[in-house]
Design a protein around this motif. Sequence first.
Motif, PDB file in Angstrom:
ATOM      1  N   GLY A 135      27.424   8.165 -25.956  1.00 28.65           N
ATOM      2  CA  GLY A 135      26.928   6.436 -25.040  1.00 28.65           C
ATOM      3  C   GLY A 135      27.278   6.864 -23.879  1.00 28.65           C
ATOM      4  O   GLY A 135      27.033   6.230 -23.151  1.00 28.65           O
ATOM      5  N   GLU A 136      28.700   7.618 -23.263  1.00 29.10           N
ATOM      6  CA  GLU A 136      28.050   7.846 -21.570  1.00 29.10           C
ATOM      7  C   GLU A 136      27.186   8.677 -21.112  1.00 29.10           C
ATOM      8  O   GLU A 136      26.584   7.377 -19.881  1.00 29.10           O
ATOM      9  CB  GLU A 136      29.134   9.306 -21.609  1.00 29.10           C
ATOM     10  N   ARG A 137      26.096   9.205 -21.552  1.00 33.24           N
ATOM     11  CA  ARG A 137      24.531   9.161 -21.171  1.00 33.24           C
ATOM     12  C   ARG A 137      24.112   8.259 -20.801  1.00 33.24           C
ATOM     13  O   ARG A 137      23.521   7.926 -20.119  1.00 33.24           O
ATOM     14  CB  ARG A 137      24.483  10.442 -21.628  1.00 33.24           C
ATOM     15  N   ILE A 164      18.175  15.994 -30.861  1.00 28.64           N
ATOM     16  CA  ILE A 164      19.503  15.845 -30.311  1.00 28.64           C
ATOM     17  C   ILE A 164      19.882  15.749 -29.256  1.00 28.64           C
ATOM     18  O   ILE A 164      20.993  15.565 -28.632  1.00 28.64           O
ATOM     19  CB  ILE A 164      19.881  15.757 -31.573  1.00 28.64           C
ATOM     20  N   ARG A 165      19.602  17.392 -29.081  1.00 32.20           N
ATOM     21  CA  ARG A 165      20.310  17.927 -27.472  1.00 32.20           C
ATOM     22  C   ARG A 165      19.912  16.730 -26.581  1.00 32.20           C
ATOM     23  O   ARG A 165      21.283  16.731 -25.875  1.00 32.20           O
ATOM     24  CB  ARG A 165      19.715  19.158 -27.445  1.00 32.20           C
ATOM     25  N   GLY A 166      18.973  15.962 -25.900  1.00 34.01           N
ATOM     26  CA  GLY A 166      18.519  14.897 -25.188  1.00 34.01           C
ATOM     27  C   GLY A 166      19.800  13.893 -24.947  1.00 34.01           C
ATOM     28  O   GLY A 166      20.208  13.411 -24.317  1.00 34.01           O
ATOM     29  N   ILE A 167      20.222  13.583 -26.299  1.00 33.65           N
ATOM     30  CA  ILE A 167      21.428  11.991 -26.540  1.00 33.65           C
ATOM     31  C   ILE A 167      22.588  13.247 -25.999  1.00 33.65           C
ATOM     32  O   ILE A 167      23.518  12.695 -25.681  1.00 33.65           O
ATOM     33  CB  ILE A 167      21.566  12.059 -28.424  1.00 33.65           C
ATOM     34  N   TYR A 168      22.447  14.430 -26.700  1.00 35.57           N
ATOM     35  CA  TYR A 168      24.384  14.925 -26.275  1.00 35.57           C
ATOM     36  C   TYR A 168      24.227  15.773 -25.270  1.00 35.57           C
ATOM     37  O   TYR A 168      25.130  16.377 -25.340  1.00 35.57           O
ATOM     38  CB  TYR A 168      24.639  16.068 -27.474  1.00 35.57           C
ATOM     39  N   LYS A 169      23.099  15.676 -24.298  1.00 37.56           N
ATOM     40  CA  LYS A 169      23.201  16.418 -23.132  1.00 37.56           C
ATOM     41  C   LYS A 169      24.170  16.261 -22.031  1.00 37.56           C
ATOM     42  O   LYS A 169      24.431  15.246 -21.791  1.00 37.56           O
ATOM     43  CB  LYS A 169      21.616  15.777 -21.477  1.00 37.56           C
ATOM     44  N   GLY A 170      25.422  16.572 -21.814  1.00 37.79           N
ATOM     45  CA  GLY A 170      26.677  16.559 -20.836  1.00 37.79           C
ATOM     46  C   GLY A 170      27.878  16.887 -21.353  1.00 37.79           C
ATOM     47  O   GLY A 170      29.457  16.886 -21.014  1.00 37.79           O
ATOM     48  N   ARG A 193      26.333  13.088 -12.692  1.00 39.33           N
ATOM     49  CA  ARG A 193      25.101  13.427 -12.027  1.00 39.33           C
ATOM     50  C   ARG A 193      24.275  14.134 -12.741  1.00 39.33           C
ATOM     51  O   ARG A 193      23.212  13.770 -13.110  1.00 39.33           O
ATOM     52  CB  ARG A 193      25.235  15.269 -11.033  1.00 39.33           C
ATOM     53  N   PHE A 194      24.565  15.455 -13.678  1.00 36.80           N
ATOM     54  CA  PHE A 194      23.801  15.700 -14.456  1.00 36.80           C
ATOM     55  C   PHE A 194      23.340  15.386 -15.230  1.00 36.80           C
ATOM     56  O   PHE A 194      22.122  15.198 -15.976  1.00 36.80           O
ATOM     57  CB  PHE A 194      25.119  16.182 -15.251  1.00 36.80           C
ATOM     58  N   GLN A 195      24.169  14.202 -16.011  1.00 32.25           N
ATOM     59  CA  GLN A 195      23.415  12.992 -17.286  1.00 32.25           C
ATOM     60  C   GLN A 195      22.526  12.637 -16.615  1.00 32.25           C
ATOM     61  O   GLN A 195      21.499  12.099 -17.524  1.00 32.25           O
ATOM     62  CB  GLN A 195      24.875  12.095 -18.070  1.00 32.25           C
TER      63      GLN A 195
END
Length: 301
Positions: free
Chosen positions: A131-133, A165-171, A236-238
């Motif tokens: 959600g944050e990403r 799924i990793r793209g969605i959960y980045k960060g 920054r990272f996301q």
Amino acid sequence: MSKQPQPISPLKNFFAGGFGGICLVFTGHPLDTIKVRLQTQPKPKPGESLLYSGTIDCFKKTLAKEGVKGLYKGMAAPIIGVTPMFAVCFFGFGLGKKLQQRTPDDILTYPQLFAAGMLSGVFTTAIMAPGERIKCLLQIQATTGEVKYAGPMDCVKQLYRQSGIRGIYKGTALTLMRDVPASGMYFTSYEWLKNLLTPAGKSHNELSVPSVLFAGGMAGIFNWAVAIPPDVLKSRFQTAPEGKYPNGFRDVLRELIREEGVGSLYKGFNAVMLRAFPANAACFLGFEFAMKFLNWAAPSL
């Protein structure tokens, strides 16, 4: 002698927390928009000044350019995300408290409350990270001007297509680093202030509205005092392009400190603190109000 406390019900915490979350988003979203815009604004070119000189300037420019609607940009995603998230957060806290009680009327110590709060942080991260990403990506595209995503669902689809799924959960690791200690702080400081503000011989349930608002608001401030540095790194990272930080948050931290000094870890501090007090005051008031209603409507739940 204070009257017997209501046994802890994680289920009631779930519903009351959801209601608290709605109150929080409604109160806090305008300042959240400003926080993200300040944290992610581009570095000015030589001779140019910053896009926003500070919180008030960003507020004025957003209002002038986009009206009140601009301040509530992207609010659908947090309402959909925050309601279950706060529900799960308060549920996790209720569960954490219940697991540590030997009998239903055990009074928990502050370290036990901190542990229960940390458990709620683990619970919320599972919902929170994607959600944050998505929220950060949608909030900054308004600033950068290039419209890449039509809305939250489109953003999810594109991220999934791009990197699974990793793209969605980045960060996620950064969200955990932010939320686990901060949630412990959040609930412990709230309970501590409630104890402090409760007159001798009275029970917590009889706290006045200003007392609940003060305890809730201060809990928000304690929570963010712990959470801001990992939050800056996470924003920054996301929002960084793929592959910019191969070693994850260590790279972000190095770059930030090298380019802008340690102070940059507290970017957006004013916007966060301005929002933390009213938003969390509203959240805990909503929570306490909903809890009273549920205890009255469904005493056995």
